[in-house]
Write an enzyme that holds these catalytic residues in place. Structure first.
Site, PDB file in Angstrom:
ATOM      1  CD  GLN A 120      -3.185  -1.283   2.179  1.00 24.48           C
ATOM      2  OE1 GLN A 120      -3.496  -0.192   2.674  1.00 24.48           O
ATOM      3  NE2 GLN A 120      -3.692  -2.225   2.016  1.00 24.48           N
ATOM      4  CB  CYS A 158      -0.039  -0.138   4.773  1.00 21.84           C
ATOM      5  SG  CYS A 158       0.785   1.294   4.568  1.00 21.84           S
ATOM      6  CG  ASP A 369      12.249 -15.603  25.637  1.00 20.53           C
ATOM      7  OD1 ASP A 369      11.705 -14.822  26.437  1.00 20.53           O
ATOM      8  OD2 ASP A 369      11.691 -14.897  24.459  1.00 20.53           O
ATOM      9  CG  LEU A 413      30.701 -18.351  26.360  1.00 15.06           C
ATOM     10  CD1 LEU A 413      30.874 -20.148  26.815  1.00 15.06           C
ATOM     11  CD2 LEU A 413      28.808 -17.801  27.074  1.00 15.06           C
ATOM     12  CB  ALA A 809       0.143   9.788   6.797  1.00 23.83           C
ATOM     13  CD  GLU A1273     -10.551   8.752   8.912  1.00 22.49           C
ATOM     14  OE1 GLU A1273     -10.226   9.357   9.595  1.00 22.49           O
ATOM     15  OE2 GLU A1273     -11.596   8.942   8.472  1.00 22.49           O
TER      16      GLU A1273
END
Length: 1341
Positions: A120, A158, A369, A413, A809, A1273
């Site tokens: 997009q 997007c 982790d 190490l 944007a 929107e």
């Protein structure tokens, strides 16, 4: 600095290849990353800057290495922003430009991503392409799992990811199916069902794709191969301006260097040291890179385990563990399997490809982790120094916290030994993060228990936690106390009590979420208890009881799966429509191919201008303070510095008054938020500018009050004026007549725009008449022109603003972009040189603000049958330190708060709070996603109070017939009701709701929830002049057409649609039409591309211009109807007919009188409905999006591919707003969440497993071009269907556990909020700190 170890010799030449081209760098700088080298030195700008920390994937490249001993060539993806160029000696780099371009041939990956509508804004696309390309180099026919793993480290803001996955899936050998009929019909059944109807589910045709031919790919450069085989390995030294890089060839040399430079870090993948240098300003004079030493890259299988070199990447570790697990019996590989489980979600693929095992261990970070498992698994570290070698248990380095002296500074190490597990031993690991994949853990754990043979008596017990303290924490005392105990509930209760006592987590602990982390400590322990119980039962069902069926499901982690998707739209365009007429067809984005090849240019891709300077800004570190002094003396002495820019250098306007409070370019006498720009440094390079900016010293004197939260603003009566209110009916009288009254309060957090391209501007003085070219990433070029002209004191006609395209944007590149462009313009004006100003991601997030946090307080009166009679609501939005768009947002909050519901008696008011935060601004949806959520929350609460289902209360109160809304505008809700009913049907809501209820009866620690939400999204800008638009169309002698208009391409496909409009009106192919750029020189006074209005208004202007031209050509066409377009154009020119035309649209007739509380602020409405189903883990707060069905009315789509992409992208952004995106501020107003490491937007793993979007058929819209609707929107709000599905799941928890009263859930519904809402014995165990007893790490804004 001269380096004794190098014998005073000249630095070595760095030799590597980029896209097959040999690079010899004689002055390699250890501080330069590959990303900046590619972009600035080699001008390969397809590789993008997105975050600088390896968290977004925009800079992905492929690295190829050759190992002479094994003759193996390894290809892997990596983040160019983390790779020091000095680490690339002998390596081949492939960028997006190297795999294909429009001048020669494009690669199948590039073609398919573009033609499947996978781009997009296009800014993330090169990174997506390269992640997929690297996968295909190793697996030409990848599995679905491999694709999702390869793309897990890439973010897109997007698309919502679905079309990207569509393009990638075409490389899979196996046909894709949902592989499940659990949630309704199989996808293949569904496609068969739809074939008979006049609708389509295909947005692209796979038949036209070129095949993938692995034999046509780049070979590894023979010259590098020869160099690796023939040149003996030797120590390499690269000398930079401030840092020396030493890469030894042997372990002996490494130990000598480490003895000489004990403080020098060892860097292999640079995933730990690199971000510290970049984000924390840490400087290392010497860096040692041991990556080439064979002893540190060993993979050795032994009789009692697996030994892995410290320099092995996590990807190599994963492969070694996978091989071992496949060959050895299960009893021996328990630790290996647990490590593999954690490696799946540790970082993205790019990080795992370069991050080293040794770096992960030796950094001793609390968020590792791996360390809890390695520690609990009795893994050992093989250490070496010049004095000798030794072996220690990995757990020793965590004894007594991070400050212990187990390791000597000169020690290295060398390798790690992971032992086989034993019979009777059980090992597990747990983690919880803000996002399921590619996210640092909030907390994690490694647990191991060993039983006496044939019993459940504990012989040995180990628990290590991460995310709890400053490093991995061992709960030694608890484990010792439990030895000899049976594995039963009494042991569990004692273990939980002891562990909470032993692990100290103060209320002010860094990272916050203290009560949640305390709860996770015991929740993880309970999960381990259940896992072991289940394993014991499997070993001996007679001796150990079976785990209760309703507990079993919680032991299964949520797995990421390739989403099944479906898009439904009308297949048939008007039968009279010409075949070449593109309107209504799924046309590829006109720049899609260029996005995928990296040829699409963005602001910072513009080539360097002669003598250009780089700008870095210094921002306030205080929320409210007087500026006492600014000391720039040290900064001016720094290398490459040209000048300092302050408020005194602004020739004219430094403050812009759009309301009573100004928008400010440079702070002058005081600062009003952390992140306000105080001054800037211009230098000859970006690095020099930033280094100098760090040397500027500002002295402050704190001012009172410091207002950060809505509550503090209310206390101090700190609001922007005017305040808005709406009222209809008689609210007070209505409250007297209702059966029940419910009062509540909801907090909705803010949201960062996180456009992939950060704010940027390039300002070029033209040398005469005070003219300037301003290239800027903005939605509003005319505002940029106005602000730059005002601050420089010149007429607007001297400032030429240009925008080719912008990398996203969402409302964040309007006023803020104007202020930032003004900063750059002042610098360019003072220096007389071109100035380039590119914000780092962290600075962008700190400076620019985002969506307004909102606190809604309401009182609702309703009848027992669910009818809402009256509502009284107050909305407080956190506006920040200046007005920006806050007043407009506050207005929209009120105008759209009713959503789909008729409220006969209504009183509501909206206030914009003035606080000491960076000013918040417009964001997709512009207030409606917040106020709509509050309305849906009280609807849900009313359902609980009245004993009705939420969907029933929604139906009862929905607008049913044409009537006036509270501000007197008329609404016809027919299509809204249609969307609701179709969504009910397509989602099979009632049958799935029954299935959800059945699941919840059978599962105690996991719950499902389902919700369906209607939507009425009013379209319009409330004032006519805001929706005016213009266009300019030229026809050239060869028949080609140049089109320009005032709209900005930011991913919504506006240029594609405008070319479609021009194609229809002029009756010529789209290929004959070109769009160049949006510029104030061609279309003046254009309003911002906002509010989904771009296509509506600019389309009308383009149509007007084209119709003017066609009208001029009509006499010629009628005389020669069989002529060609070129014939007509030539004849028109010879007849002196003007082949250029402007088009204009005056705007929609809209108005709103706030004094009277009435008007016609909107032009039309977008309607929709969404049904979502989720599953939550009650012990961790994790959730999984199972299925979403959307039905939406967008009129007659101009381009279904673009429109559906917009709907899906907005919906996924809505998932982010409502469930995961969380901004964190310190009590002093400092933003903590400044990049993708801390701030999590949705990734591929967050997509619903089944995702369907249907466009409502037979819908007309007489107000917009070709009966379409502006839809950029509207889909955002539908993301709250996931929020309310989680709410439904939590409600099931409350019901089962007999929890009384009503509950309210705030947004975002993060794992923390979900877990703490599922109250149980573990939430009760964790200590609750009195708020007055500590200062929290973060506050709720």
């Amino acid at each position: 600095m001269s380096l004794p170890a190098a014998g005073g010799a000249r630095p070595d030449e760095l030799i590597f290849c980029v896209n097959g081209r040999k690079i010899v760098e004689k002055n390699a700088d250890p501080e330069q990353m590959l990303l900046s080298y590619l972009r600035k030195r080699l001008r390969l700008t397809g590789t993008k800057y997105g975050c600088g920390g390896g968290g977004c994937g925009a800079c992905t490249v492929m690295i190829s290495t050759y190992e002479p001993a094994s003759k193996n060539i390894r290809h892997y993806s990596a983040n160019a922003c983390l790779l020091p160029i000095c680490s690339l000696h002998g390596v081949a780099v492939t960028t997006v430009e190297g795999i294909g371009c429009t001048k020669t041939r494009i690669h199948p990956v590039q073609e398919r991503l573009a033609k499947c509508h996978g781009s997009q804004c296009g800014f993330c696309t090169p990174g997506m392409v390269m992640s997929m390309y690297a996968l295909l180099r190793n697996h030409p026919e990848p599995s679905m799992e491999q694709i999702t793993a390869a793309l897990a480290g890439n973010l897109c803001r997007c698309t919502g990811y679905r079309p990207i996955l569509d393009g990638c899936k075409t490389f899979c050998k196996e046909p894709f199916c949902c592989q499940s009929k659990e949630n309704g019909n199989c996808c293949l059944d569904q496609e068969d069902k739809l074939k008979g109807e006049k609708i389509s589910t295909k947005l692209f045709s796979a038949d036209e794709f070129q095949p993938l031919d692995p034999t046509q790919e780049f070979i590894f450069p023979p010259e590098l191969m020869t160099m690796a085989e023939n040149q003996p390995k030797r120590t390499l030294v690269f000398q930079g301006e401030r840092t020396t890089w030493i890469s030894p060839a042997s372990l002996k040399e490494l130990l000598e260097l480490k003895a000489k430079y004990p403080k020098a870090p060892l860097v292999v993948g640079n995933t730990s040291v690199g971000p510290e240098m970049k984000f924390k300003g840490v400087h290392h004079p010497v860096i040692i890179s041991p990556a080439r030493i064979l002893d540190l890259n060993v993979v050795r299988y032994t009789d009692n385990g697996l030994t892995l070199g410290a320099a092995c990447s996590l990807a190599v570790v994963k492969d070694a563990l996978t091989n071992t697990v496949s060959e050895l019996p299960g009893d021996k590989t328990k630790i290996f399997r647990v490590l593999l489980h954690q490696l799946k979600t540790l970082g993205g693929q790019q990080i795992r490809n370069i991050s080293s095992l040794g770096g992960n261990i030796m950094s001793r970070k609390s968020t590792s982790d791996l360390n809890p498992i390695l520690a609990v698994g009795n893994c050992t570290l093989n250490l070496a120094s010049r004095e000798g070698t030794r072996r220690i248990y990995l757990s020793d380095i965590f004894a007594n916290g991070v400050g212990n002296n187990t390791l000597m500074p000169e020690e290295v190490l060398v390798s790690v030994h992971i032992p086989h597990s034993r019979k009777g031993e059980f090992v597990s690991a747990f983690r919880q993060a803000q996002r399921q994949e590619n996210a640092l853990p909030i907390a994690n754990a490694g647990m191991r228990v060993l039983f006496a043979e044939g019993t459940d008596i504990i012989l040995d017990f180990g628990i290590f936690y991460g995310g709890i303290g400053s490093t991995t924490v061992c709960v030694k005392q608890t484990c010792q106390a439990l030895i000899g105990r049976h594995w039963n509930e009494q042991m569990l209760d004692e273990a939980c009590r002891l562990v909470l006592k032993e692990v100290s987590l103060p209320g002010s602990a860094p990272g916050g979420k203290v009560e949640y982390r305390r709860t996770l400590i015991v929740s993880f322990l309970f999960k381990f208890y259940l896992e072991v119980l289940q394993s014991l039962n499997r070993m001996d069902p007679h001796l150990y009881p079976e785990l209760a069926e309703k507990y079993g499901s919680v032991l299964q982690d949520f797995q990421s799966q390739m989403p099944q998707r479906e898009q439904i739209y009308q297949q048939e365009v008007n039968p009279e429509q010409l075949p070449r007429d593109p309107i209504g067809r799924p046309i590829m984005h006109q720049a899609g191919i260029k996005h995928a090849t990296g040829e699409a240019l963005y602001c910072d891709d513009i080539r360097a201008v002669d003598e250009e300077l780089f700008l870095a800004v210094i921002t306030s570190s205080r929320a409210h303070a007087k500026i006492v002094s600014i000391d720039t003396s040290e900064a001016l002495k720094a290398p490459g510095v040209f000048d300092i820019i302050t408020a005194q250098d602004v020739p004219a306007t430094n403050e812009f008054y759009y309301y009573s409070d100004p928008e400010i370019i440079f702070a002058k006498d005081k600062v009003i938020c952390v992140g306000q720009i105080v001054c800037g440094v211009v230098a000859d390079s970006d690095a020099h500018a930033k280094q100098a900016a760090a040397k500027v010293k500002i002295e402050y004197e704190d001012l009172e009050p410091v207002i950060l939260t809505v509550e503090e603003a209310i206390k101090h009566n700190s609001f922007f004026e005017p305040q808005r209110k709406l009222e209809q009916g008689n609210v007070d009288e209505a409250f007297e007549t209702v059966d029940q009254i419910f009062e509540g309060e909801i907090h909705i957090g803010g949201q960062e725009h996180f456009y992939m391209e950060t704010q940027c501007a390039l300002v070029v003085p033209k040398g005469e008449d005070k003219e300037m070219d301003v290239y800027v990433s903005t939605q509003h070029p005319a505002l940029i022109q106005e602000m730059v002209a005002s601050c420089l004191g010149v007429p607007a006609n001297r400032i030429m603003c240009h925008v080719k395209r912008i990398g996203g944007a969402f409302g964040g590149k309007v006023g803020k972009a104007g202020l930032l462009a003004s900063v750059a313009a002042v610098a360019a004006n003072k220096t007389g040189r071109a100035v380039r100003f590119i914000l780092d991601r962290g600075d962008d997030m700190l400076i620019t603000g985002g969506r307004h946090p909102l606190v809604g307080k309401y009182k609702v009166g309703f009848m027992n049958d669910g009818r809402i009679v009256a509502a009284d609501a107050k909305y407080y939005i956190n506006g920040g330190c200046t007005p920006d768009d806050s007043i407009l947002v506050a207005e929209v909050v009120l105008l759209k708060m009713d959503n789909a519901y008729k409220i006969p008696n209504l009183r509501c008011c909206s206030l914009a709070c003035k606080t000491n935060l960076p000013s918040n601004t417009g964001f997709r949806g512009f207030g409606f996603p917040q106020s709509g959520l509050i309305t849906e929350s009280w609807i849900t609460a009313i359902a609980a109070k009245s004993g009705l289902s939420p969907e029933k209360v929604r139906e009862i109160n929905m607008y049913k017939e044409t009537e006036q809304m509270c501000y007197t505008q008329e609404l016809d809700p027919e299509n809204m009701v249609r969307c609701w009913n179709e969504c009910m049907e397509k989602s099979e809501y009632y049958s799935r709701k029954t299935a959800v209820e059945e699941f919840n009866k059978q599962n105690y620690w996991k719950k499902k929830g389902i919700a369906i939400i209607p939507m009425k999204f009013p379209f319009g800008l409330c004032t006519r002049f805001l929706s005016q638009a213009a266009a300019l169309v030229h026809i050239y002698m060869d028949g080609s057409v140049l089109l320009t208009h005032g709209g900005i391409e930011m991913g919504q496909g506006i240029h594609t649609k405008m070319i479609q409009v021009a194609s229809r009106e002029l009756k010529i192919p789209m290929s004959s039409i070109h769009f160049c750029e949006t510029s104030t020189t061609t279309v003046p006074n254009a309003y911002a591309s906002v509010a989904s209005a771009g296509t509506d208004v600019n389309g009308m202007a383009v149509k007007d211009a084209c119709q003017t031209l066609l009208k001029r050509l009509e006499p010629i066409i009628s005389k020669n109807p069989k002529g060609t377009w070129n014939d007509w154009v030539k004849e028109a020119f010879e007849q002196s007919i003007n082949l250029s035309a402007t088009g204009y649209f005056r705007g929609y007739e809209t108005n709103m009188d706030w004094e009277k509380g009435e008007g016609h602020p909107f032009t039309y409405f977008i309607f929709g409905a969404a049904c979502s189903e989720v599953e939550i883990d009650c012990l961790t707060g994790n959730h999984k999006n199972i299925r979403t069905d959307i039905v939406i009315d967008i009129g007659c789509s101009i381009n279904p591919a673009v429109d559906i992409g917009q709907i899906e992208g907005a919906f996924v952004q809505g998932i982010g707003l409502y469930t995961m995106e969380e901004l964190k501020y310190s009590p002093e107003g400092v933003l903590y969440t400044r990049g993708p490491d801390q701030y999590k937007i949705p990734a591929i793993c967050d997509l619903p497993e089944q995702f369907s979007v249907s466009l409502l058929s037979s819908s007309q819209n007489p107000y917009a071009i070709y009966s379409s609707k502006g839809i950029g929107e509207a889909g955002m709000f539908l993301g709250c269907s996931v929020f309310f599905a989680i709410w439904d799941a939590v409600a099931a928890v409350w019901k089962e556990r007999g929890l009384t009263g009503t509950f309210t859930l705030n947004s975002p519904l993060t794992p923390e909020r979900i877990r703490m809402a599922c109250a149980d014995q573990f939430t009760e165990m964790s200590t609750k700190d009195e708020p007055e007893s500590f200062v929290p790490w973060a506050i709720s804004i």
